[in-house]
Design a protein around this motif. Structure first.
Motif, PDB file in Angstrom:
ATOM      1  N   LEU A  40       0.820  -1.217   0.000  1.00  0.00           N
ATOM      2  CA  LEU A  40       0.000   0.000   0.000  1.00  0.00           C
ATOM      3  C   LEU A  40       0.850   1.261   0.000  1.00  0.00           C
ATOM      4  O   LEU A  40       2.066   1.219   0.128  1.00  0.00           O
ATOM      5  CB  LEU A  40      -0.902  -0.005   1.231  1.00  0.00           C
TER       6      LEU A  40
ATOM      7  N   GLU B 280       2.192   0.739   6.567  1.00  0.00           N
ATOM      8  CA  GLU B 280       1.218   0.011   7.381  1.00  0.00           C
ATOM      9  C   GLU B 280       1.878  -1.068   8.239  1.00  0.00           C
ATOM     10  O   GLU B 280       1.305  -2.119   8.492  1.00  0.00           O
ATOM     11  CB  GLU B 280       0.102  -0.612   6.516  1.00  0.00           C
ATOM     12  N   LEU B 281       3.112  -0.802   8.664  1.00  0.00           N
ATOM     13  CA  LEU B 281       3.735  -1.716   9.627  1.00  0.00           C
ATOM     14  C   LEU B 281       3.017  -1.529  10.957  1.00  0.00           C
ATOM     15  O   LEU B 281       2.603  -0.414  11.283  1.00  0.00           O
ATOM     16  CB  LEU B 281       5.221  -1.378   9.791  1.00  0.00           C
ATOM     17  N   PHE B 282       2.836  -2.595  11.722  1.00  0.00           N
ATOM     18  CA  PHE B 282       2.163  -2.486  13.010  1.00  0.00           C
ATOM     19  C   PHE B 282       3.160  -1.961  14.038  1.00  0.00           C
ATOM     20  O   PHE B 282       4.186  -2.599  14.280  1.00  0.00           O
ATOM     21  CB  PHE B 282       1.611  -3.841  13.452  1.00  0.00           C
TER      22      PHE B 282
END
Lengths: 269, 243
Positions: B75, B79-81
């Protein structure tokens, strides 16, 4: 030991900071001492009737006599138990209901108006019903505490669950994750800060609920002492119970802050 | 050449309370194995819809989409946690697919080490620069060993210099891992510097207006930008997008 490595300017900065901190604490305690002193003075000199205003020394005497006849810790214990039990039930149930509402949008839409009404309703209006249903014991007060706390807990957690980053959900879905996996790997971990703030808010709500419950119906507890003292015009008792309540609430808040520090540290590792 | 992805007269309609919106109409194209295909189009033309369709996150209103093999989605943002270390982030696709064998984990770690993330495995995303994070996101996508990579403007959230570097990185990694990729972008020069083939979409509803095969071969992105053919392609695509 590390201080030698700092520049002189930094040392001055540290000293200034420490001085400021000392000043703040001195003033904090000073304000308290001044208020207590004034209170004692105006009642001792007879400018204000101590029968109506009570006084620090009379509060101390009242607490000492409560301690002497063994009822001090009994009343504290009753209120504390009711508050903690109500807090625990409200938090656990609230979390579970919020999960259910997150899981099913239909359930959420169906229940939304009920939750809004329950949230707006002054819980004290249910007092007579609670007495009839649960009698005049601690159960009634725990129920009231749960009632006051649960809606806030539900709404707080639900808004956190719903606020989960949609792009991260998209990522999980693109990996083929199902709803359970999205819940456990994404929604719950990302709601961790909201859980901590919900606990903090709920502690306050639990005190409101338990004291309100004791006002309506009770035979023991600090709220009971306040109401009873008011009815028989023992203002010393009212003031003493209020003072104890202040101490307990402050203590519990400090515990939650400590818990927060431990939890946040654990989360960061 | 075997087709990894095949769109056949795909139409997609969004339904809202206010009405319906045709996002894509009669879209036909294919992506062959090992190919790098870029899709460009005016903003709001439904590029992301095409990608969501390709990923199977949306079902076409009409037409068919054939997919062979698995895919990975990358994306705009990494969007790494933030609560997981880089290592745990890279394991995420394996966890979700319940592929817990040590070999698969080793493969993922080997990829990370190969592409310069070895020292950061135990770090948290917040400790990494934007470029490194996007690289970690790519390694996470590759960890599940997908046959097709779907890239949704993966560089657009980065500053210009980082963007060129990460673009170079990603191109090298994808080529050396011999992956097939479908890139969505609004950036013409990015498309030219990365792709083997470029699809030009029309304004909404999206249709495929032109298909171009580029002849740069294996020349990496930054070098492509220096070639004379680059500006020729740029002018041509610019013209096609603005008609």
């Amino acid at each position: 030991m590390k201080h030698t490595a700092y520049s002189k300017e930094h040392a001055r900065f540290l000293i200034k900071r420490r001085k400021n901190l000392t000043l703040v604490w001195t003033l904090r305690i000073g304000v308290l001492a001044l208020l207590l002193g004034l209170w004692e003075l105006v009642t001792a000199c007879g400018w204000v009737d101590p029968f109506i205003m009570s006084s620090p020394s009379r509060i101390a005497k009242t607490i000492a006599s409560l301690y002497a006849d063994g009822s001090l810790f009994y009343h504290i214990g009753v209120t504390l138990w009711e508050t903690l039990a109500g807090f625990a039930i409200a938090v656990v149930l609230g979390f579970a209901v919020a999960l259910l509402l997150w899981w099913s949008e239909t359930v959420r839409k169906v229940l939304e108006p009920y939750i809004v009404v329950l949230n707006a309703l002054p819980k004290i209006a249910l007092g007579p019903l609670i007495i009839v249903w649960f009698g005049t014991g601690s159960e009634a007060i725990v129920f009231m505490t749960v009632l006051v706390g649960i809606i806030v807990a539900i709404l707080h957690m639900l808004s956190a669950f719903i606020a989960t980053d949609p792009n991260k959900i998209l990522l999980m879905r693109s990996l083929g994750a199902g709803k359970w996996q999205i819940l456990f790997k994404l929604v719950l971990p990302s709601s961790y800060p909201a859980l901590i703030s919900m606990l903090k808010v709920s502690v306050g709500m639990a005190w409101i609920g338990s004291i309100m419950g004791e006002y309506i119906v009770s035979r023991a507890g600090l709220g009971y002492l306040i109401v009873y003292g008011g009815q028989v015009f023992k203002l010393d008792l009212v003031m003493s119970a209020t003072f104890l309540l202040c101490l307990l609430a402050a203590g519990m808040y400090a515990l939650v802050v400590l818990l927060e520090k431990i939890l946040v540290k654990n989360a960061e590792r | 050449m075997k087709n990894i992805l095949q769109f056949q007269s795909v139409t997609y309609i969004y339904h809202t309370v206010r009405g319906e919106l045709i996002a894509a109409k009669d879209v036909t194209f294919s992506v062959g194995e090992g190919e790098f295909v870029a899709v460009i189009g005016p903003s709001g033309c439904g590029k992301t819809t095409i990608l969501s369709l390709a990923a199977g996150l949306l079902k076409p209103s009409d037409g068919t989409i054939e997919r062979s093999g698995t895919f990975g989605y990358m994306l705009q943002k990494d969007e790494l946690f933030p609560w997981r270390t880089i290592e745990k982030n890279i394991y995420l696709p394996l966890e979700v697919r319940r592929q817990r064998s040590p070999q698969q984990r080793e493969r993922a770690v080997a990829l990370a080490e190969k592409y310069g993330l070895g020292d950061f495995l135990k770090s948290y995303p917040a400790q990494l620069s934007g470029g490194m994070r996007q690289r970690a996101a790519l390694i996470r996508t590759l960890a599940a060993d997908p046959d097709l990579l779907l890239l949704d403007e993966p560089f657009s959230a980065l500053d210009y210099q980082t963007r060129l570097n990460v673009c170079e990185d990603v191109a090298n990694i994808i080529r050396s891992e011999k992956k097939t990729a479908l890139l969505i972008t609004h950036d013409i020069s990015e498309a030219i510097s990365l792709a083997d083939r470029i699809l030009v979409l029309s304004a909404r509803p999206a249709r495929v207006l032109h298909t171009h095969t580029l002849d740069f071969g294996g020349v990496p992105p930054l070098r492509r930008r220096e070639l004379p053919a680059f500006s020729g392609w740029f002018e041509r695509l610019w013209g096609e997008l603005n008609t």
